[in-house]
Design a protein around this motif. Structure first.
Motif, mmCIF file in Angstrom:
data_model
loop_
_atom_site.group_PDB
_atom_site.id
_atom_site.type_symbol
_atom_site.label_atom_id
_atom_site.label_comp_id
_atom_site.label_asym_id
_atom_site.label_seq_id
_atom_site.Cartn_x
_atom_site.Cartn_y
_atom_site.Cartn_z
ATOM 1 N N TYR A 252 2.519 93.115 -34.345
ATOM 2 C CA TYR A 252 1.895 91.876 -33.891
ATOM 3 C C TYR A 252 2.778 91.208 -32.838
ATOM 4 O O TYR A 252 4.007 91.263 -32.920
ATOM 5 N N PHE B 284 3.320 87.409 -30.914
ATOM 6 C CA PHE B 284 3.018 85.980 -30.962
ATOM 7 C C PHE B 284 3.798 85.284 -29.850
ATOM 8 O O PHE B 284 5.026 85.401 -29.799
ATOM 9 N N PHE C 228 -1.692 86.255 -28.535
ATOM 10 C CA PHE C 228 -1.614 86.965 -29.811
ATOM 11 C C PHE C 228 -2.215 88.346 -29.645
ATOM 12 O O PHE C 228 -3.258 88.515 -29.001
ATOM 13 N N VAL D 276 -1.454 79.862 -32.864
ATOM 14 C CA VAL D 276 -0.571 81.034 -32.888
ATOM 15 C C VAL D 276 0.271 81.033 -34.157
ATOM 16 O O VAL D 276 0.440 82.064 -34.821
ATOM 17 N N PHE E 213 0.514 83.598 -37.286
ATOM 18 C CA PHE E 213 1.775 84.118 -37.813
ATOM 19 C C PHE E 213 1.815 83.937 -39.328
ATOM 20 O O PHE E 213 2.206 84.844 -40.070
#
Length: 218
Positions: free
Chosen positions: A113, A115, A124, A187, A191
């Motif tokens: 991932y 961020f 993202f 964002v 997370f």
């Protein structure tokens, strides 16, 4: 008080203050692997002329204060936090965020991932098998670099669960109005959903590694 605000308040009281890395703007990639790199690594880039040489500068086994991490990031370094039970968090500045493409290709067998946020804007990505599964980006501009509003892939689990599907407004008159509902807050909510803000605080910080980054393009 929201869950995020409460968690952030508690995090700021911890000795390591890891979430302080999310103050201001930030660019981080999470991979559920540790360690990632050797003492000195060469990462092939997404394009043939984009190669990064990562040379290990420092290794810390005690928590590293976020302000020191921020200083390294401003000096074009990469900071990797290895957390037991989670994996590796790769922080860099916006200018060197292409490093994430290098890591995407280096470790295609896991879901990772990305961020990023400058505050009013956000970025993202979910990556699996080296490919983008979902991308959500609103307009950002910091460190003399910009990115534009865009979405790719099908809505992710977070969007389906919350019922909020992020979409670009092609009729917007201004860049920031193309996706005004995707900011730093969203964002960080992503997370929290995919990584866990509480886990980021509670899991043991095994090592902090600082790498010098060199590229033929810099």
């Amino acid at each position: 008080m929201s869950l995020f605000a409460s968690l952030l308040r508690d995090f700021r009281r911890t000795a390591s203050d890891l979430p302080g890395l999310f103050s201001g703007h930030f660019c981080v990639m999470f991979l559920p692997l540790a360690p990632l790199l050797g003492d000195e690594a060469t990462l092939p880039g997404y394009y043939s002329d984009q190669t990064y040489f990562c040379r290990l500068r420092e290794t810390h086994t005690d928590p590293l204060a976020p302000y020191r991490c921020k200083k390294h990031l401003k000096n074009s370094c990469c900071v990797i936090l290895e957390l037991d039970g989670l994996g590796s968090f790769v922080f860099t500045n916006h200018y060197h965020s292409a490093l994430f493409q290098n890591l995407q290709r280096r470790f295609p067998g896991v879901t990772s991932y990305v961020f990023c946020s400058d505050g009013p804007g956000g970025y993202f990505k979910i990556l699996k098998d080296g490919r983008i599964q979902r991308k959500i980006a609103s307009y950002m501009y910091f460190e003399d670099m910009g990115s534009y509003a865009e979405t790719r892939g099908a809505p992710c689990a977070y969007e389906l669960e919350t019922g909020h599907i992020f979409k670009v407004d092609p009729k917007a008159r201004h860049l920031r109005e193309m996706m005004p509902d995707f900011t730093k807050r969203e964002v960080l909510d992503l997370f929290d959903y995919y990584v866990g803000l509480d886990r980021f605080q509670s899991e043991a910080l095994r090592r902090t590694l600082v790498y010098d980054l060199e590229s033929p393009n810099t």
